[in-house]
Scaffold this motif. Structure first.
Motif, PDB file in Angstrom:
ATOM      1  N   HIS A  46       1.100  -0.882   0.135  1.00 27.57           N
ATOM      2  CA  HIS A  46       0.162   0.417   0.049  1.00 27.57           C
ATOM      3  C   HIS A  46       1.228   1.211   0.058  1.00 27.57           C
ATOM      4  CE1 HIS A  46      -3.523   1.599   0.197  1.00 27.57           C
ATOM      5  NE2 HIS A  46      -2.934   3.441   1.166  1.00 27.57           N
ATOM      6  N   LEU A  47       0.846   2.102  -1.034  1.00 28.65           N
ATOM      7  CA  LEU A  47       1.987   3.040  -1.647  1.00 28.65           C
ATOM      8  C   LEU A  47       1.023   4.012  -1.578  1.00 28.65           C
ATOM      9  CD1 LEU A  47       4.754   1.719  -2.888  1.00 28.65           C
ATOM     10  CD2 LEU A  47       4.780   2.451  -0.622  1.00 28.65           C
ATOM     11  N   VAL A  48       0.647   5.183  -1.711  1.00 30.06           N
ATOM     12  CA  VAL A  48      -0.697   6.526  -2.248  1.00 30.06           C
ATOM     13  C   VAL A  48      -0.197   6.865  -3.589  1.00 30.06           C
ATOM     14  CG1 VAL A  48      -1.936   8.784  -1.383  1.00 30.06           C
ATOM     15  CG2 VAL A  48      -1.588   6.767   0.185  1.00 30.06           C
ATOM     16  N   THR A  49       0.960   7.408  -3.336  1.00 29.22           N
ATOM     17  CA  THR A  49       1.576   8.433  -4.653  1.00 29.22           C
ATOM     18  C   THR A  49       3.237   7.573  -5.036  1.00 29.22           C
ATOM     19  OG1 THR A  49       3.236  10.032  -3.312  1.00 29.22           O
ATOM     20  CG2 THR A  49       0.669  10.078  -4.076  1.00 29.22           C
ATOM     21  N   ALA A  51       6.322   8.916  -5.665  1.00 29.16           N
ATOM     22  CA  ALA A  51       7.091   9.191  -4.452  1.00 29.16           C
ATOM     23  C   ALA A  51       7.146   8.485  -3.764  1.00 29.16           C
ATOM     24  CB  ALA A  51       7.209  10.631  -4.075  1.00 29.16           C
ATOM     25  N   ASP A  52       6.298   8.088  -2.933  1.00 26.63           N
ATOM     26  CA  ASP A  52       6.564   6.458  -1.635  1.00 26.63           C
ATOM     27  C   ASP A  52       7.269   5.623  -3.013  1.00 26.63           C
ATOM     28  OD1 ASP A  52       5.186   8.666  -0.354  1.00 26.63           O
ATOM     29  OD2 ASP A  52       2.975   7.734  -1.523  1.00 26.63           O
ATOM     30  N   PRO A  54       9.655   2.970  -3.554  1.00 28.15           N
ATOM     31  CA  PRO A  54      10.909   3.136  -3.074  1.00 28.15           C
ATOM     32  C   PRO A  54      11.657   3.243  -4.820  1.00 28.15           C
ATOM     33  CG  PRO A  54      10.540   1.296  -2.134  1.00 28.15           C
ATOM     34  CD  PRO A  54       8.789   2.104  -2.728  1.00 28.15           C
ATOM     35  N   ASN A  87      -0.932  11.220  -9.144  1.00 28.97           N
ATOM     36  CA  ASN A  87      -1.218  11.459  -7.491  1.00 28.97           C
ATOM     37  C   ASN A  87      -2.017  12.714  -7.674  1.00 28.97           C
ATOM     38  OD1 ASN A  87       1.478   9.906  -7.346  1.00 28.97           O
ATOM     39  ND2 ASN A  87       1.958  10.885  -9.374  1.00 28.97           N
ATOM     40  N   LYS A  88      -2.655  11.962  -6.006  1.00 31.29           N
ATOM     41  CA  LYS A  88      -3.285  12.906  -5.012  1.00 31.29           C
ATOM     42  C   LYS A  88      -4.855  13.058  -5.743  1.00 31.29           C
ATOM     43  CE  LYS A  88       0.242  13.589  -1.860  1.00 31.29           C
ATOM     44  NZ  LYS A  88       1.457  14.788  -1.559  1.00 31.29           N
ATOM     45  N   HIS A  95      -3.924   4.679  -3.983  1.00 32.77           N
ATOM     46  CA  HIS A  95      -3.237   3.677  -3.820  1.00 32.77           C
ATOM     47  C   HIS A  95      -2.624   3.773  -4.989  1.00 32.77           C
ATOM     48  CE1 HIS A  95      -2.616  -0.711  -2.505  1.00 32.77           C
ATOM     49  NE2 HIS A  95      -1.472  -0.561  -3.716  1.00 32.77           N
ATOM     50  N   LEU A  96      -1.428   3.532  -5.498  1.00 28.74           N
ATOM     51  CA  LEU A  96      -0.441   4.068  -6.368  1.00 28.74           C
ATOM     52  C   LEU A  96      -1.397   3.158  -7.473  1.00 28.74           C
ATOM     53  CD1 LEU A  96       1.940   5.309  -8.037  1.00 28.74           C
ATOM     54  CD2 LEU A  96       3.352   3.463  -6.882  1.00 28.74           C
TER      55      LEU A  96
END
Length: 137
Positions: A46-49, A51-52, A54, A87-88, A95-96
């Motif tokens: 679970h990554l939102v954008t 940028a999250d 890695p 993104n956003k 969730h990305l």
């Protein structure tokens, strides 16, 4: 992550027409596709954008997106693809996810105004998912 529909799909708790399930991510049909065969590709975590995500996971994730773009063209006979990410702002699920949309010349897609369609039924949706998954090899 509790309450995230994409995490539920990754976990297998929420039904979806899966096209790919790899360590790098999961791809499935969008339930409100711009054009039939429109995929969403999500990382397993679970990554939102963006940028999250890695930096070390970028090659694997975008390698999967690239393979799916090729598979959409081959499996559906599309003339090309549109690959996009919000993104956003305009990100309907936090969730990305990356959209892989089949394109054909004269399909009517203009700018960022995406008309939406629906599959006739689960059988039609399943057939689209199978065609792209078969071309993924």
């Amino acid at each position: 992550m509790g309450g995230c529909v994409f995490c539920g799909i990754v976990a297998g708790d929420v039904p979806a027409f899966r096209v790919a399930d790899t360590p790098e991510g999961v791809a499935f049909l969008d339930t409100r596709p711009v054009f039939k065969g429109h995929l969403l590709v999500v990382p397993r975590a679970h990554l939102v954008t963006l940028a999250d995500l890695p930096a070390g996971e970028l090659p694997g994730y975008f390698g999967l997106v690239q393979r799916l773009a090729v598979a959409v063209e081959a499996g559906l006979g599309a003339g090309g693809t549109f690959v996009a990410m919000n993104n956003k702002v305009s990100q309907s699920v936090p969730h990305l996810h990356t959209h892989v949309v089949p394109r054909t010349k004269g399909d009517g897609l203009r700018g960022f105004f995406w008309p939406r369609t629906r599959y006739a039924d689960d059988t039609e949706a399943g057939a689209y998912a199978e065609r792209v998954a078969a071309a993924l090899a």
